[in-house]
Write an enzyme that holds these catalytic residues in place. Sequence first.
Site, PDB file in Angstrom:
ATOM      1  N   SER A 115      15.849   1.862  46.385  1.00 26.62           N
ATOM      2  CA  SER A 115      15.510   2.967  47.281  1.00 26.62           C
ATOM      3  C   SER A 115      16.714   3.789  47.681  1.00 26.62           C
ATOM      4  O   SER A 115      17.806   3.257  47.889  1.00 26.62           O
ATOM      5  CB  SER A 115      14.850   2.399  48.547  1.00 26.62           C
ATOM      6  OG  SER A 115      14.582   3.439  49.457  1.00 26.62           O
ATOM      7  N   GLY A 116      16.497   5.087  47.841  1.00 26.75           N
ATOM      8  CA  GLY A 116      17.512   5.966  48.408  1.00 26.75           C
ATOM      9  C   GLY A 116      17.533   5.879  49.924  1.00 26.75           C
ATOM     10  O   GLY A 116      18.351   6.519  50.582  1.00 26.75           O
ATOM     11  N   ASP A 117      16.615   5.071  50.484  1.00 18.86           N
ATOM     12  CA  ASP A 117      16.568   4.884  51.940  1.00 18.86           C
ATOM     13  C   ASP A 117      16.187   3.421  52.183  1.00 18.86           C
ATOM     14  O   ASP A 117      16.743   2.540  51.535  1.00 18.86           O
ATOM     15  CB  ASP A 117      15.593   5.901  52.554  1.00 18.86           C
ATOM     16  CG  ASP A 117      15.908   6.203  54.003  1.00 18.86           C
ATOM     17  OD1 ASP A 117      16.148   5.252  54.757  1.00 18.86           O
ATOM     18  OD2 ASP A 117      15.887   7.388  54.402  1.00 18.86           O
ATOM     19  N   ASP A 118      15.243   3.132  53.070  1.00 18.67           N
ATOM     20  CA  ASP A 118      14.862   1.735  53.306  1.00 18.67           C
ATOM     21  C   ASP A 118      13.898   1.252  52.213  1.00 18.67           C
ATOM     22  O   ASP A 118      13.087   2.021  51.718  1.00 18.67           O
ATOM     23  CB  ASP A 118      14.147   1.611  54.660  1.00 18.67           C
ATOM     24  CG  ASP A 118      14.999   2.105  55.814  1.00 18.67           C
ATOM     25  OD1 ASP A 118      16.210   1.814  55.839  1.00 18.67           O
ATOM     26  OD2 ASP A 118      14.457   2.801  56.696  1.00 18.67           O
ATOM     27  N   SER A 135      19.222  -1.222  48.273  1.00 19.03           N
ATOM     28  CA  SER A 135      19.176  -0.087  49.190  1.00 19.03           C
ATOM     29  C   SER A 135      20.595   0.245  49.660  1.00 19.03           C
ATOM     30  O   SER A 135      20.976  -0.074  50.780  1.00 19.03           O
ATOM     31  CB  SER A 135      18.284  -0.441  50.391  1.00 19.03           C
ATOM     32  OG  SER A 135      18.433   0.499  51.420  1.00 19.03           O
TER      33      SER A 135
END
Length: 486
Positions: free
Chosen positions: A268-271, A302
Amino acid sequence: MEFCRKNSKLQVMKLLLLVVVLVGLISFEGVECRKKGKKKVKVLDEYIEYSAMSCRAHVASLTDFGGVGDGITSNTNAFKAAIEHLGQFSYDGGSQLFVPPGQWLTGSFNLTSHFTLFLHKDAVLLASQEESEWPVIAPLPSYGRGRDAAGGRYISLIFGTNLTDVIVTGDNATIDGQGALWWQKFKKGKLKYTRPYLIEIMYSDQVQISNLTFLNSPSWNVHPVYSSNVIIKGVTILAPIVPISPNTDGINPDSCTNVLIEDCYIVSGDDCVAVKSGWDEYGISFAMPTQHLVIRRLTCISPDSAVIALGSEMSGGIQDVRAEDILAINSESGIRIKTAVGRGGFVKDIFVRRMTMKTMKWAFWMTGNYGSHADNKYDPNALPVIQGISYTDMVADNVTMAARLEGIDGDPFTGICISNVTIGMARKAKKVPWTCTNISGITTGVSPKPCDSLPEQEVTSCPYPTDSLAIENVEQKLCSFRANYK
Ligand SMILES: *[C@@H]1O[C@H](CO)[C@@H](O)[C@H](O)[C@H]1NC(C)=O
Ligand SMILES: *[C@@H]1O[C@H](CO)[C@@H](O)[C@H](O)[C@H]1NC(C)=O
Ligand SMILES: *[C@@H]1O[C@H](CO)[C@@H](O)[C@H](O)[C@H]1NC(C)=O
Ligand SMILES: *[C@@H]1O[C@H](CO)[C@@H](O)[C@H](O)[C@H]1NC(C)=O
Ligand SMILES: *[C@@H]1O[C@H](CO)[C@@H](O)[C@H](O)[C@H]1NC(C)=O
Ligand SMILES: *[C@@H]1O[C@H](CO)[C@@H](O)[C@H](O)[C@H]1NC(C)=O
Ligand SMILES: CC(=O)N[C@H]1CO[C@H](CO)[C@@H](O)[C@@H]1O
């Protein structure tokens, strides 16, 4: 397919024509053959089995409704026509839409009840890049506004609201959000509305999303919201991390009750998993918590955020989260609680065990001053309650800082319990492995030595529930059907 061959002899032709017509009347293959004239078209007849919480009496294929899997033709209308037609069987054994092998370009479409969307393993859904293919809908009532821009939001690629018994599955088929264009628009501040998600199911009961690969979502990938009895399993989610794709959270259970997330692999580029329940005064008045959530057998990468985040939008409350057997690789933090003054709500009874972490900035992180408000109308007296957080049986390696735990001045985070956790520090680790402010709790068998506000106690281990939730015991049936496709 003998009859399709070109033959110069008139007599033979006539005879063949007759046979072709006759065959055409009795077999699907024959029809295909006659239509295409001289070209050989092989119609495949495949027996497909899959597991799901319900099987369906009626099956149709996207191609029955004009679908074209060439990667160029828009299939938005085909999906719409197919699902509208199949919706009539909701109370007659339910229905399934089969998506054959191919590249199926499409804009957003809506699901129906007692319905399964089944994607063949070689089917790829390609999200349209035309903004006109994405209707704009109202912001979520528990958020008060879109997250990217005030006002509305582009509806998700696959959308469902007010449904009962809906399944989206496949044999690890691909749903590609083609998000690059949206990430660019977001970075340049050129979005009129909030970016779409790949799948959002709202106000629904009995939802299954399984055995699929999600790629390149414009923003969040999978968003069940205001729903209950949700199963998400066997899902692979991949978002680019170099450079980072903004806000590409994996799975976001949001104001949902009874949720099972298992056997997922997320980059993921986030959570990887972000548990939410609404934002500030909007979430407080909507008052719908996320509760009874199980997360197990998750692998997460992540680099920019958390393996499991609780918040920051948690104003409806988060309670009874059970996470186990998690592998975290190259991630910013393992478990992160994010909140702020003005959020209200609560995060309590959070249990995490058997998490293995490899190369992390922080194993544990709690942030009481996350900021980011929906607007200036939030109530400065709305303090979140963070209580009963239990982390146990974990090993971490190559960690820059063991924990950074920051509660709120005058509103401490309490009841933190950490047991049997061994954190191997990186060569370039911070000199002080733990920093703690406005928090309290206990630890046992934790190294390196925790901060003074988490004193070593004579407890055997921190709690983890011994019962199981009903959602863990939902039976998966073996469904099967015959698929015909070219
Ligand atoms: C799907 O439903 C939403 C909300 O009910 C609606 O705004 C949208 O137009 C529908 N989409 C299609 C393709 O019918
Ligand atoms: C969906 O359910 C919600 C909550 O029960 C209700 O407020 C809303 O009007 C329903 N929407 C539709 C389109 O039926
Ligand atoms: C599903 O496909 C993805 C992407 O192609 C792959 O990485 C993953 O290993 C596959 N999962 C399964 C269970 O086959
Ligand atoms: C789906 O994934 C599960 C693991 O979650 C696996 O056991 C199953 O074989 C997969 N395939 C199908 C078609 O259900
Ligand atoms: C401590 O945690 C590790 C890693 O999960 C586990 O292998 C070990 O059995 C645990 N020890 C105890 C006493 O529970
Ligand atoms: C440890 O983490 C650093 C980044 O903080 C990384 O560059 C390095 O490769 C990691 N080492 C190992 C052995 O994983
Ligand atoms: C009540 C209380 O202990 N508040 C503390 C919260 O954290 C800040 C920063 O460390 C302290 O200055 C406060 O005393």
